[in-house]
Write a protein that holds these residues in place. Structure first.
Motif, mmCIF file in Angstrom:
data_model
loop_
_atom_site.group_PDB
_atom_site.id
_atom_site.type_symbol
_atom_site.label_atom_id
_atom_site.label_comp_id
_atom_site.label_asym_id
_atom_site.label_seq_id
_atom_site.Cartn_x
_atom_site.Cartn_y
_atom_site.Cartn_z
ATOM 1 N N PHE A 108 21.091 33.230 -143.039
ATOM 2 C CA PHE A 108 20.752 34.371 -142.184
ATOM 3 C C PHE A 108 19.442 34.169 -141.417
ATOM 4 O O PHE A 108 19.406 34.359 -140.199
ATOM 5 N N PRO A 109 18.338 33.794 -142.089
ATOM 6 C CA PRO A 109 17.106 33.568 -141.308
ATOM 7 C C PRO A 109 17.255 32.465 -140.263
ATOM 8 O O PRO A 109 16.697 32.573 -139.163
ATOM 9 N N SER A 110 17.996 31.425 -140.592
ATOM 10 C CA SER A 110 18.162 30.319 -139.653
ATOM 11 C C SER A 110 19.049 30.707 -138.477
ATOM 12 O O SER A 110 18.894 30.171 -137.368
ATOM 13 N N THR A 111 19.967 31.630 -138.710
ATOM 14 C CA THR A 111 20.927 32.032 -137.679
ATOM 15 C C THR A 111 20.427 33.208 -136.852
ATOM 16 O O THR A 111 20.954 33.472 -135.768
ATOM 17 N N LEU A 112 19.412 33.908 -137.323
ATOM 18 C CA LEU A 112 18.949 35.135 -136.654
ATOM 19 C C LEU A 112 18.605 34.931 -135.178
ATOM 20 O O LEU A 112 18.951 35.788 -134.355
ATOM 21 N N PRO A 113 17.939 33.841 -134.777
ATOM 22 C CA PRO A 113 17.682 33.671 -133.337
ATOM 23 C C PRO A 113 18.957 33.634 -132.501
ATOM 24 O O PRO A 113 19.012 34.211 -131.403
ATOM 25 N N GLU A 114 20.002 32.953 -133.006
ATOM 26 C CA GLU A 114 21.270 32.909 -132.275
ATOM 27 C C GLU A 114 21.940 34.276 -132.248
ATOM 28 O O GLU A 114 22.573 34.646 -131.257
ATOM 29 N N ILE A 115 21.797 35.039 -133.343
ATOM 30 C CA ILE A 115 22.372 36.389 -133.361
ATOM 31 C C ILE A 115 21.697 37.265 -132.305
ATOM 32 O O ILE A 115 22.375 37.986 -131.560
ATOM 33 N N ILE A 116 20.369 37.193 -132.237
ATOM 34 C CA ILE A 116 19.641 37.973 -131.230
ATOM 35 C C ILE A 116 20.077 37.562 -129.829
ATOM 36 O O ILE A 116 20.295 38.410 -128.948
ATOM 37 N N GLY A 117 20.218 36.261 -129.602
ATOM 38 C CA GLY A 117 20.693 35.800 -128.295
ATOM 39 C C GLY A 117 22.084 36.311 -127.985
ATOM 40 O O GLY A 117 22.377 36.705 -126.849
ATOM 41 N N GLY A 118 22.958 36.322 -128.992
ATOM 42 C CA GLY A 118 24.298 36.853 -128.794
ATOM 43 C C GLY A 118 24.296 38.333 -128.492
ATOM 44 O O GLY A 118 25.093 38.816 -127.675
ATOM 45 N N VAL A 119 23.401 39.073 -129.147
ATOM 46 C CA VAL A 119 23.290 40.512 -128.888
ATOM 47 C C VAL A 119 22.832 40.759 -127.450
ATOM 48 O O VAL A 119 23.342 41.662 -126.767
ATOM 49 N N ARG A 120 21.880 39.953 -126.963
ATOM 50 C CA ARG A 120 21.422 40.103 -125.573
ATOM 51 C C ARG A 120 22.570 39.895 -124.594
ATOM 52 O O ARG A 120 22.761 40.684 -123.656
ATOM 53 N N VAL A 121 23.342 38.841 -124.823
ATOM 54 C CA VAL A 121 24.483 38.566 -123.943
ATOM 55 C C VAL A 121 25.523 39.680 -124.048
ATOM 56 O O VAL A 121 26.063 40.156 -123.042
ATOM 57 N N ASP A 140 17.551 44.762 -121.781
ATOM 58 C CA ASP A 140 17.320 43.365 -122.133
ATOM 59 C C ASP A 140 15.896 43.143 -122.627
ATOM 60 O O ASP A 140 15.667 42.386 -123.574
ATOM 61 N N ALA A 141 14.932 43.823 -121.987
ATOM 62 C CA ALA A 141 13.533 43.680 -122.416
ATOM 63 C C ALA A 141 13.331 44.221 -123.825
ATOM 64 O O ALA A 141 12.594 43.624 -124.629
ATOM 65 N N VAL A 142 13.992 45.328 -124.147
ATOM 66 C CA VAL A 142 13.871 45.906 -125.493
ATOM 67 C C VAL A 142 14.466 44.963 -126.536
ATOM 68 O O VAL A 142 13.865 44.717 -127.596
ATOM 69 N N ILE A 143 15.658 44.411 -126.248
ATOM 70 C CA ILE A 143 16.284 43.495 -127.197
ATOM 71 C C ILE A 143 15.442 42.232 -127.351
ATOM 72 O O ILE A 143 15.285 41.694 -128.460
ATOM 73 N N LYS A 144 14.888 41.750 -126.246
ATOM 74 C CA LYS A 144 14.028 40.562 -126.306
ATOM 75 C C LYS A 144 12.792 40.835 -127.153
ATOM 76 O O LYS A 144 12.365 39.981 -127.945
ATOM 77 N N TRP A 145 12.218 42.040 -127.019
ATOM 78 C CA TRP A 145 11.048 42.405 -127.820
ATOM 79 C C TRP A 145 11.414 42.492 -129.296
ATOM 80 O O TRP A 145 10.668 42.011 -130.160
ATOM 81 N N ILE A 146 12.561 43.080 -129.606
ATOM 82 C CA ILE A 146 13.011 43.166 -130.994
ATOM 83 C C ILE A 146 13.206 41.769 -131.566
ATOM 84 O O ILE A 146 12.835 41.487 -132.722
ATOM 85 N N GLY A 147 13.767 40.870 -130.754
ATOM 86 C CA GLY A 147 13.943 39.496 -131.203
ATOM 87 C C GLY A 147 12.618 38.815 -131.494
ATOM 88 O O GLY A 147 12.497 38.069 -132.471
ATOM 89 N N ALA A 148 11.610 39.075 -130.648
ATOM 90 C CA ALA A 148 10.288 38.477 -130.880
ATOM 91 C C ALA A 148 9.660 39.004 -132.161
ATOM 92 O O ALA A 148 8.933 38.284 -132.855
ATOM 93 N N VAL A 149 9.956 40.266 -132.503
ATOM 94 C CA VAL A 149 9.423 40.847 -133.736
ATOM 95 C C VAL A 149 10.142 40.285 -134.961
ATOM 96 O O VAL A 149 9.516 39.956 -135.980
ATOM 97 N N LEU A 150 11.467 40.142 -134.871
ATOM 98 C CA LEU A 150 12.250 39.691 -136.023
ATOM 99 C C LEU A 150 12.148 38.193 -136.261
ATOM 100 O O LEU A 150 12.228 37.732 -137.402
ATOM 101 N N VAL A 151 12.014 37.428 -135.176
ATOM 102 C CA VAL A 151 11.936 35.962 -135.327
ATOM 103 C C VAL A 151 10.683 35.453 -134.609
ATOM 104 O O VAL A 151 10.767 34.753 -133.602
ATOM 105 N N PRO A 152 9.495 35.793 -135.142
ATOM 106 C CA PRO A 152 8.253 35.379 -134.464
ATOM 107 C C PRO A 152 8.040 33.878 -134.475
ATOM 108 O O PRO A 152 7.246 33.368 -133.690
ATOM 109 N N TRP A 153 8.741 33.169 -135.368
ATOM 110 C CA TRP A 153 8.563 31.723 -135.457
ATOM 111 C C TRP A 153 9.328 30.964 -134.369
ATOM 112 O O TRP A 153 9.068 29.777 -134.152
ATOM 113 N N LYS A 154 10.247 31.628 -133.670
ATOM 114 C CA LYS A 154 11.042 30.929 -132.664
ATOM 115 C C LYS A 154 10.163 30.466 -131.504
ATOM 116 O O LYS A 154 9.370 31.219 -130.968
#
Length: 275
Positions: free
Chosen positions: A193-206, A258-272
């Motif tokens: 799950f942690p390793s896949t979370l960046p791809e999940i966030i990207g999928g949610v944006r799309v 899109d900006a809100v989802i991108k911000w949420i992604g930055a909060v959830l996966v700050p290491w990306k």
């Protein structure tokens, strides 16, 4: 040599965007003022602004008619927008909740993936207008058919992104976790799950972006209140200024989502993106 900090880069980027916006509006105004294009096809910025203000205020039904009406179709423009966002929240929200678990199932089970993935890709390739009629037959012209359409538009991108994320996790990391005594559930929650979370966030944006572009198709029938339904109805009535105003609102809302989802992604996966 002077080094520009992140704050300076952001300010410079904002200035560039503002200058670009002013240039586009100025070009639009010049073309419409010079009447190079008929006003029926390209209304002036003033006409679009007037249509926007009229859609957000009470006004007379017609010149000389004292009856007051609210906005357009008896709803203010922001009420049309809220109605569409509610449909997006239900349809795309359900996809966000159900998509990752299904993606994990497909990504970790070859047998299930072999059975389900062809149908998922088939659904992903279908244009929404291709099956909106069938959904109306099944669920009627109310919001249920619209919610299903938006769900079906958002669901495949999230699942496919999750599958790609799961399959992209190094097998060595999984084996290392298992060698330390992790069971299947712990491997999924602590490693996959942690390793896949960046791809999940990207999928949610799309997915949310695609669902938002589908909102007009979802609101073709009985779409009032709804920003997509209002844009479609205004186009049918040759009310071009209102149509352009709706298009601008739809576009700006898409950027905000899109900006809100991108911000949420930055909060959830700050290491990306970090070395």
């Amino acid at each position: 040599m002077f080094r520009v900090g992140r704050g300076g880069v952001r300010v410079r980027g904002l200035v560039v965007r503002l200058v670009s916006l002013v240039a586009v509006v100025a070009l639009w105004w010049a073309v419409s003022a010079a009447k190079l294009v008929d006003a029926q096809f390209l209304p002036t910025p003033q006409a679009v602004w007037h249509a926007f203000v009229r859609a957000n205020s009470q006004h007379e039904l017609a010149p000389g008619v004292p009856r007051q009406v609210r906005g357009e179709q008896n709803y203010f423009l922001w009420e049309h927008l809220v109605a569409s966002l509610q449909r997006i929240g239900i349809g795309a929200g359900a996809a966000v909740v159900l998509g990752p678990p299904v993606g994990f199932l497909l990504g970790t089970s070859r047998a299930v993936s072999a059975i389900v993935e062809p149908y998922l890709n088939f659904l992903r390739m279908l244009p929404p207008l291709g099956y909106i009629g069938l959904l109306i037959v099944w669920f009627g012209i109310g919001d249920t058919s619209k919610d299903w359409l938006l769900f079906l538009a958002a669901f495949p991108p999230i699942v496919i992104s999750t599958v790609a994320g799961v399959q992209g996790v190094s097998q060595d990391r999984i084996n290392a976790a298992r060698s330390l005594g992790a069971n299947r559930l712990q491997v999924i929650t602590r490693v996959l799950f942690p390793s896949t979370l960046p791809e999940i966030i990207g999928g949610v944006r799309v997915a949310v972006g695609f669902a938002w572009t589908t909102v007009v198709a979802a609101e073709l029938n009985n779409g009032i209140p709804g920003i997509g339904g209002l844009a479609y109805l205004a186009g049918q009535q040759l009310n071009t200024p209102l149509t352009v105003a709706c298009i601008i609102v739809i576009g700006l809302t898409a950027l905000a989502l899109d900006a809100v989802i991108k911000w949420i992604g930055a909060v959830l996966v700050p290491w990306k993106g970090r070395a």
